[in-house]
Motif scaffolding. Structure first.
Motif, mmCIF file in Angstrom:
data_model
loop_
_atom_site.group_PDB
_atom_site.id
_atom_site.type_symbol
_atom_site.label_atom_id
_atom_site.label_comp_id
_atom_site.label_asym_id
_atom_site.label_seq_id
_atom_site.Cartn_x
_atom_site.Cartn_y
_atom_site.Cartn_z
ATOM 1 N N GLU A 139 0.939 -1.271 -0.018
ATOM 2 C CA GLU A 139 0.016 -0.106 -0.123
ATOM 3 C C GLU A 139 0.669 1.395 -0.066
ATOM 4 O O GLU A 139 0.326 2.236 -0.851
ATOM 5 C CB GLU A 139 -0.909 -0.037 1.264
ATOM 6 C CG GLU A 139 -1.972 1.117 1.384
ATOM 7 C CD GLU A 139 -2.720 0.847 2.442
ATOM 8 O OE1 GLU A 139 -3.105 1.953 3.082
ATOM 9 O OE2 GLU A 139 -3.286 0.015 2.833
ATOM 10 N N MET A 140 1.970 1.167 0.852
ATOM 11 C CA MET A 140 2.990 2.375 0.988
ATOM 12 C C MET A 140 3.451 2.565 -0.296
ATOM 13 O O MET A 140 3.823 3.473 -0.842
ATOM 14 C CB MET A 140 3.914 2.213 1.937
ATOM 15 C CG MET A 140 4.755 3.327 2.300
ATOM 16 S SD MET A 140 3.732 4.914 2.801
ATOM 17 C CE MET A 140 2.787 4.123 4.464
ATOM 18 N N ILE A 141 4.001 1.389 -1.203
ATOM 19 C CA ILE A 141 4.691 1.499 -2.444
ATOM 20 C C ILE A 141 3.658 2.270 -3.451
ATOM 21 O O ILE A 141 4.023 3.108 -4.309
ATOM 22 C CB ILE A 141 5.043 0.184 -2.984
ATOM 23 C CG1 ILE A 141 6.206 -0.470 -2.101
ATOM 24 C CG2 ILE A 141 5.365 0.053 -4.482
ATOM 25 C CD1 ILE A 141 6.558 -2.020 -2.518
ATOM 26 N N LEU A 180 11.082 1.817 3.710
ATOM 27 C CA LEU A 180 10.965 0.463 2.979
ATOM 28 C C LEU A 180 10.476 0.415 1.644
ATOM 29 O O LEU A 180 11.028 -0.303 0.710
ATOM 30 C CB LEU A 180 10.503 -0.724 3.912
ATOM 31 C CG LEU A 180 11.015 -1.096 5.222
ATOM 32 C CD1 LEU A 180 10.180 -2.325 6.077
ATOM 33 C CD2 LEU A 180 12.362 -1.607 4.863
ATOM 34 N N ALA A 181 9.297 1.027 1.740
ATOM 35 C CA ALA A 181 8.628 1.177 0.146
ATOM 36 C C ALA A 181 9.369 1.884 -0.719
ATOM 37 O O ALA A 181 9.626 1.547 -1.809
ATOM 38 C CB ALA A 181 7.207 1.892 0.163
ATOM 39 N N MET A 182 10.190 2.968 -0.290
ATOM 40 C CA MET A 182 11.199 3.858 -1.200
ATOM 41 C C MET A 182 12.115 2.827 -1.396
ATOM 42 O O MET A 182 12.604 2.837 -2.888
ATOM 43 C CB MET A 182 11.621 4.977 -0.367
ATOM 44 C CG MET A 182 12.537 5.724 -1.201
ATOM 45 S SD MET A 182 13.675 6.862 -0.191
ATOM 46 C CE MET A 182 14.680 5.845 0.795
ATOM 47 N N LEU A 183 12.901 2.058 -0.867
ATOM 48 C CA LEU A 183 14.088 1.123 -1.142
ATOM 49 C C LEU A 183 13.399 0.092 -2.178
ATOM 50 O O LEU A 183 14.388 -0.021 -2.847
ATOM 51 C CB LEU A 183 14.489 0.325 0.220
ATOM 52 C CG LEU A 183 15.226 1.287 1.290
ATOM 53 C CD1 LEU A 183 15.467 0.431 2.438
ATOM 54 C CD2 LEU A 183 16.416 1.785 0.696
ATOM 55 N N GLU A 184 12.344 -0.292 -1.957
ATOM 56 C CA GLU A 184 11.863 -1.250 -2.795
ATOM 57 C C GLU A 184 11.624 -0.700 -4.490
ATOM 58 O O GLU A 184 12.085 -1.264 -5.349
ATOM 59 C CB GLU A 184 10.455 -1.993 -2.485
ATOM 60 C CG GLU A 184 9.693 -2.726 -3.501
ATOM 61 C CD GLU A 184 10.730 -4.181 -3.848
ATOM 62 O OE1 GLU A 184 10.602 -4.729 -5.004
ATOM 63 O OE2 GLU A 184 11.669 -4.497 -3.018
ATOM 64 N N LEU A 185 11.064 0.691 -4.460
ATOM 65 C CA LEU A 185 11.095 1.532 -5.655
ATOM 66 C C LEU A 185 12.536 1.666 -6.462
ATOM 67 O O LEU A 185 12.566 1.619 -7.531
ATOM 68 C CB LEU A 185 10.223 2.621 -5.660
ATOM 69 C CG LEU A 185 8.690 2.091 -5.295
ATOM 70 C CD1 LEU A 185 7.986 3.465 -4.952
ATOM 71 C CD2 LEU A 185 8.086 1.527 -6.453
#
Length: 74
Positions: free
Chosen positions: A3-5, A41-46
């Motif tokens: 959801e955050m992503i 964590l969402a930022m790192l994944e993107l």
């Protein structure tokens, strides 16, 4: 995290560049701290997926997030 992503992806579509603090806000209580961690964590994944670039110019400075333009070589 998914959801955050989605939220981060939507926000970055609307602006080419933003800082992490603008997106995550300032954490005061436990719930807000969890929000900042999940946002990070969402930022790192993107970044891992190649959709964003993230730069921090110095210790304790804010992280600048930019949308990456996808090229045929990516």
């Amino acid at each position: 995290i998914e959801e955050m992503i989605d939220k981060l992806t939507e926000r970055i579509k609307n602006s080419l560049k933003m800082n992490f603090q603008e997106f995550s806000g300032k954490a005061v209580n436990r719930e807000e701290k969890v929000f900042v961690i999940v946002s990070f964590l969402a930022m790192l994944e993107l970044v891992r997926q190649g959709l964003l670039s993230a730069v921090q110019n110095g210790h304790n400075e804010d992280i600048i997030i930019e949308r990456r333009e996808i090229t045929e070589n990516d």
